[in-house]
Structure formats: structure tokens, C-alpha cells
Design a protein around this motif. Structure first.
Motif, short mmCIF file in Angstrom:
data_model
loop_
_atom_site.label_atom_id
_atom_site.label_comp_id
_atom_site.label_asym_id
_atom_site.label_seq_id
_atom_site.Cartn_x
_atom_site.Cartn_y
_atom_site.Cartn_z
N VAL A 154 97.58 37.81 21.80
CA VAL A 154 97.16 37.10 20.60
C VAL A 154 97.65 35.66 20.67
CG1 VAL A 154 97.17 37.09 18.09
CG2 VAL A 154 97.35 39.25 19.32
N THR B 134 97.36 31.69 18.69
CA THR B 134 96.95 30.97 17.48
C THR B 134 95.88 29.94 17.82
OG1 THR B 134 98.47 29.12 17.67
CG2 THR B 134 99.33 31.09 16.60
N ASP B 135 95.27 29.38 16.79
CA ASP B 135 94.24 28.37 17.06
C ASP B 135 94.84 27.07 17.60
OD1 ASP B 135 95.40 27.76 14.68
OD2 ASP B 135 93.55 27.29 13.63
N TRP C 97 101.54 38.75 10.21
CA TRP C 97 100.91 37.45 10.49
C TRP C 97 101.31 36.39 9.51
CZ3 TRP C 97 98.90 38.23 15.01
CH2 TRP C 97 98.39 39.50 15.32
N GLU D 61 89.87 34.95 24.21
CA GLU D 61 89.24 34.69 22.91
C GLU D 61 88.00 35.54 22.69
OE1 GLU D 61 88.80 30.50 22.31
OE2 GLU D 61 90.91 30.13 22.72
N SER E 76 88.21 37.04 17.06
CA SER E 76 89.12 36.18 16.32
C SER E 76 89.18 36.64 14.88
CB SER E 76 88.64 34.74 16.37
OG SER E 76 87.45 34.60 15.64
N SER F 58 94.51 31.11 11.90
CA SER F 58 93.46 31.70 12.72
C SER F 58 94.07 32.19 14.02
CB SER F 58 92.43 30.64 13.07
OG SER F 58 92.09 29.92 11.91
N TYR F 59 93.65 33.35 14.42
CA TYR F 59 94.17 33.95 15.64
C TYR F 59 93.02 34.38 16.54
CZ TYR F 59 98.52 34.23 12.99
OH TYR F 59 99.62 33.92 12.25
N VAL G 27 104.56 31.05 13.07
CA VAL G 27 103.53 31.80 13.79
C VAL G 27 103.42 33.21 13.23
CG1 VAL G 27 102.85 32.66 16.06
CG2 VAL G 27 103.87 30.41 15.84
N VAL H 65 101.30 34.35 20.57
CA VAL H 65 102.08 35.09 19.58
C VAL H 65 102.74 36.30 20.25
CG1 VAL H 65 102.03 36.24 17.34
CG2 VAL H 65 100.45 34.36 17.81
#
Ligand SMILES: Nc1ncnc2c1ncn2[C@@H]1O[C@H](COP(=O)(O)OP(=O)(O)O)[C@@H](O)[C@H]1O
Ligand SMILES: [Mg+2]
Length: 441
Positions: free
Chosen positions: A337, A339-340, A376, A402, A405, A380-381, A428, A345
Motif C-alpha cells: 500500500v 499513499t498518493d 488509515w 496501483e 485505489s 488516498s491510497y 500516514v 505504508v
């Protein structure tokens, strides 16, 4: 009853290709030109704004003419005190819409109604006169907004403090860096008590701390019952700040509704990653002769494909379906995972004792990992999906970045790790932890 602040009715804006609409950065310049060449100006004006040949009710009918539809029949109402986010890809028409609402450019057709003093921050430095100093520009802007000198005086220190350009107040704005311009421009726009505040992507410029400061200020402005209209690519900021979001695509209004829903839709359409992705065609599916990826989903707590944004209090599942073509391999499914902002993560590898170190038979497998609620942070993840075979040595069979999402949203009801803190929290992850205090007197 709340009253209308902004009404747009079938607003269209068309640009003729090859004819650039000029915007003069100062009133004096444009006045000067107008006096010098009235006839050429008039002709130019006519060619720019005459669109009698176009069929506005059916823009597609004009598809191959040499005009560009920056906006097509856009309609909406905004009531006083609403904070509305405008999102859309580059070229969607966001800036054009804000320019029309700010009366910087007229619509080709349709009408707008604006009720209230409007202050707008469109591009870096617009609204500033280059030769004037920072101080003079603050007053000039105040005057344009219809304020008296005294009123600007009252706000002056606050504006200067917010902008952080104290030292350069008496320097002409043309010597400012673009960061300084944005800071001063935002400070002016937000502090002059406009009834309607229109902000175009200013948050893309400047450092993270200043961006946060701007968001907080807009939140304040919004909570004082003023109308805020703002364009941003920062989706967590949009969901946090706005109740309502309007999404534009190719000049058309394609969605208008609750910010969480519209932002989730935008993210899914945009990056071509949604809560679900399938590979029906074996040849195109990631993988090898040993194993191929067939499907990936993000699941809500009821094992349904998560439709829109996720409540950070709820558990979420990542599911992968894969096909094994040969008997006897030991597999290690894994998810990553990100993050944007590109921060990793975690990476999770399958530790289910049922399958760990086991040789598998050929067939279809569906493997899910569950992430507990209250894990979370807001934001956005993106989820990457991988498969490794372990014996005789580790070999990557596929790794897709990706693939799916999601947007994690803190419901702001006080039962998350956010507690009573209502502003930016960052981080995060946002674990819900146990707290204790020892008190002595
Ligand atoms: N002054 C202009 N002259 C010609 N075309 C323009 C002009 N301004 C914008 N456009 C075009 O209109 C479309 C919408 O632009 P814009 O409103 O800036 O989009 P966004 O802000 O969503 O990125 C784009 O295709 C852009 O190239
Ligand atoms: Mg723009």
C-alpha cells in the motif's frame, strides 16, 4: 431559507483556435490599447465573441469546426455559505469556469448570477499591479472589492502577517518571487471579508506548511457563512474542506454531489484504478505460465466491492483472484500500500498457516487480507499486488503497481484517533490508541 450566491445557467465558453484571447495584466495597458487602436480592437473583439455559427444546444454537432469548447452548458446553483470544490483533469475547464464567475471573461452563451462581493485568486499574480508595491496592491485590491481605506487599515496587519512578506511590503510586486506573490495574493483574497471567495489551484504553489495554512483559512471563511469556490488537485483537502464537489470533464459538468462520492469517482476514473480490476484475457493478465492474476478488489466489511470512499473506522479487505496452472509450487501472495504522495505504508505477505509453505494444486484461488478499522489516515491510497514463488528460490511471478485505489475518510464524529481535534492531522496511519494519565496534586 438560504439564498443563492451563485447561479450558472447553461454557461458555455468557446475559444476559436488560432485566435488567442489576450488578457492585459493591467487596466492601464488595456485602456491604452483601446485608445490606440479602436478599430482593430473592435474587429478582434467581434471575431472572438461572435459564435453565431455554432449550435450551442448540441455541441457535438460542431465537433469538427475550429472551435474549442472550454465549457458546455454548465448549470448549477450554489447557496450562500456553501464550500464547493471543483475538480477535473487538466483542460477540463475549471479555470475557465472560475474566470467566468469572477467576470474576467464573459461566457459565450448562458448566464451567471452572482450575489455578493467576490474576491478571487486565479493565477499567480493576477489582480496585482506589477509596478505598485505590496502595500499599495493590498489597498488597490480592497478598493476593487468596494472597501473603504479604513476597513482595509483594520485588516492590514492580519494580511501582512498571514503572507509573511513584511520585509518586502514597500517593494514593487514585480520583484516578488512567485511564492511571495501567491502568499500575499491569498492573504488579500481571504482576509478582505469577501462574501464569495474563488480560489484556483493556488495550493499547488508554495510549501506544505503554507498550503495547510491556506486550507485552514478557507475553512474559517467557509464556517463564517461565506461562499467558497475552490479548485484543487489535493483530494484529501477537497474532501475535508468541501461538503459539495462539482466535477468537470471536457467542459461539461459530469457530477455534482457529496464530496466523498464525487472524489472517489474521480479517483477511480482518473488513474484507471478503481476498487476493482479484472483481467479477462489470459494473454494480457499479469503473470507467467505458473500463475496469473485474474482480479483484484477492495472489499468493505460486508465483503462487497467498496463503492466509494472508505470510513477509516471500518475494516477493509484486499482480495486477489489468481489462477495456478501447474501443480507443486509454493506461493507467496502479497500486497503493498502506497499513499498518493508515494510513501510506502506497508507490504503484507500471506502468513495464513493453511497455505504457508504448502505446495499448491492447479486451480483458482481467492486470497484476502483484512486491515482492521482505525488504521488509515485520511487520504488516498494505492494498492500494488504481487506474487512470488518460493522454491527452489524466490521468483517474482507478477508485481502490478496501483492496481486499485481508495480514499480513506475520517467521518469527524469524534470517535477516531482524531478525537476533538478538527484541523489537519496528517500522518500516514491513524491508529486508535489507549491513553492514560496519572494525576497528582
Ligand atoms: N485563452 C484561451 N484561448 C484558447 N483556449 C483556451 C484559453 N483558455 C483556456 N483554453 C482552453 O480551454 C480548455 C479549458 O481550459 P482550463 O479552463 O484552463 O482548464 P483547467 O483549468 O480545468 O485545466 C483547455 O483546452 C484550454 O486549452
Ligand atoms: Mg486551471
Amino acid at each position: 431559507m438560504s439564498s443563492i450566491a451563485i447561479r450558472a445557467e447553461n454557461v458555455s465558453k468557446v475559444y476559436r483556435l488560432g485566435v488567442k484571447e489576450e488578457t492585459d495584466d493591467s487596466l492601464f495597458k488595456s485602456l491604452g490599447k483601446m485608445i490606440k487602436s479602436p478599430i482593430s480592437n473592435y474587429k478582434k473583439y467581434r471575431s472572438l465573441y461572435s459564435f453565431s455559427d455554432l449550435d450551442f444546444d448540441n455541441p457535438d454537432a460542431n465537433a469538427d469546426s475550429n472551435v474549442l469548447w472550454a465549457l458546455r452548458n454548465v448549470s448549477f446553483d450554489v447557496t450562500q455559505g456553501e464550500v464547493v470544490g471543483i475538480i477535473g483533469r487538466n483542460g477540463a475547464g475549471k479555470s475557465t469556469l472560475l474566470k467566468i464567475l469572477s467576470k474576467i471573461t464573459p461566457p459565450a452563451r448562458g448566464r451567471i448570477e452572482i450575489h455578493g462581493h467576490t474576491s478571487s485568486l486565479l493565477e499567480v499574480g493576477t489582480g496585482f499591479h506589477n509596478e505598485l508595491t505590496g502595500r499599495e496592491n493590498v489597498y488597490l485590491n480592497g478598493t476593487i472589492l468596494g472597501m473603504r481605506k479604513k476597513e482595509v487599515d483594520r485588516k492590514f496587519d492580519e494580511i501582512v502577517e498571514f503572507s509573511g512578506v513584511e520585509k518586502f511590503l514597500d517593494t514593487p510586486v514585480k520583484r516578488y518571487s512567485s511564492g511571495m506573490r501567491v502568499r500575499l495574493a491569498f492573504a488579500v483574497a481571504a482576509h478582505l471579508d469577501p462574501e464569495i471567495l474563488i480560489i484556483d489551484e493556488v495550493l499547488a504553489v508554495g510549501d506544505a506548511a503554507f498550503q495547510d495554512k491556506c486550507l485552514r483559512k478557507m475553512q474559517d471563511v467557509g464556517s463564517q457563512g461565506r461562499t467558497v469556490f475552490f479548485v484543487s488537485h489535493n483530494m484529501p483537502a477537497v474532501t475535508r474542506l468541501c461538503q459539495r464537489v462539482i466535477m468537470l470533464s471536457n467542459g461539461q459538468l459530469v457530477a455534482d454531489g457529496h464530496s466523498h462520492d464525487i472524489v472517489a469517482r474521480y479517483m477511480h476514473e482518473g488513474s484507471n484504478t478503481a476498487a476493482e480490476r479484472c483481467w479477462d484475457d489470459d494473454d494480457k493478465a499479469p503473470g507467467t505460465d505458473i500463475v496469473r492474476l485474474k482480479r483484484v478488489r477492495i472489499l468493505d466489511e460486508n465483503r462487497q466491492t467498496s463503492a466509494s470512499s472508505l470510513d477509516i473506522r471500518k475494516p477493509v479487505g484486499f482480495e486477489m483472484t489468481f489462477e495456478v496452472y501447474q501443480d507443486g509450487h509454493t506461493l507467496l501472495p502479497n500486497f503493498k500500500v502506497v499513499t498518493d504522495n508515494g510513501v510506502d505504508v506497508f507490504i503484507a505477505v500471506d502468513i495464513d498457516p493453511e497455505w504457508r509453505k504448502k505446495e499448491r494444486l492447479k486451480g483458482t484461488y481467492i486470497t484476502t487480507v483484512w486491515v482492521p478499522g482505525n488504521f488509515w489516515s485520511e487520504g488516498s491510497y494505492f494498492v500494488d499486488v504481487g506474487m512470488i514463488t518460493l522454491k527452489p528460490h524466490q521468483v517474482r511471478q507478477f508485481f502490478e503497481r496501483e492496481v486499485v485505489s481508495f480514499q480513506a475518510v475520517d467521518p469527524m464524529e469524534g470517535d477516531t484517533a482524531r478525537g476533538d481535534w478538527v484541523k489537519e492531522l496528517g500522518g500516514v496511519i491513524r491508529p486508535l490508541l489507549e491513553w492514560e494519565t496519572d494525576f497528582t496534586q
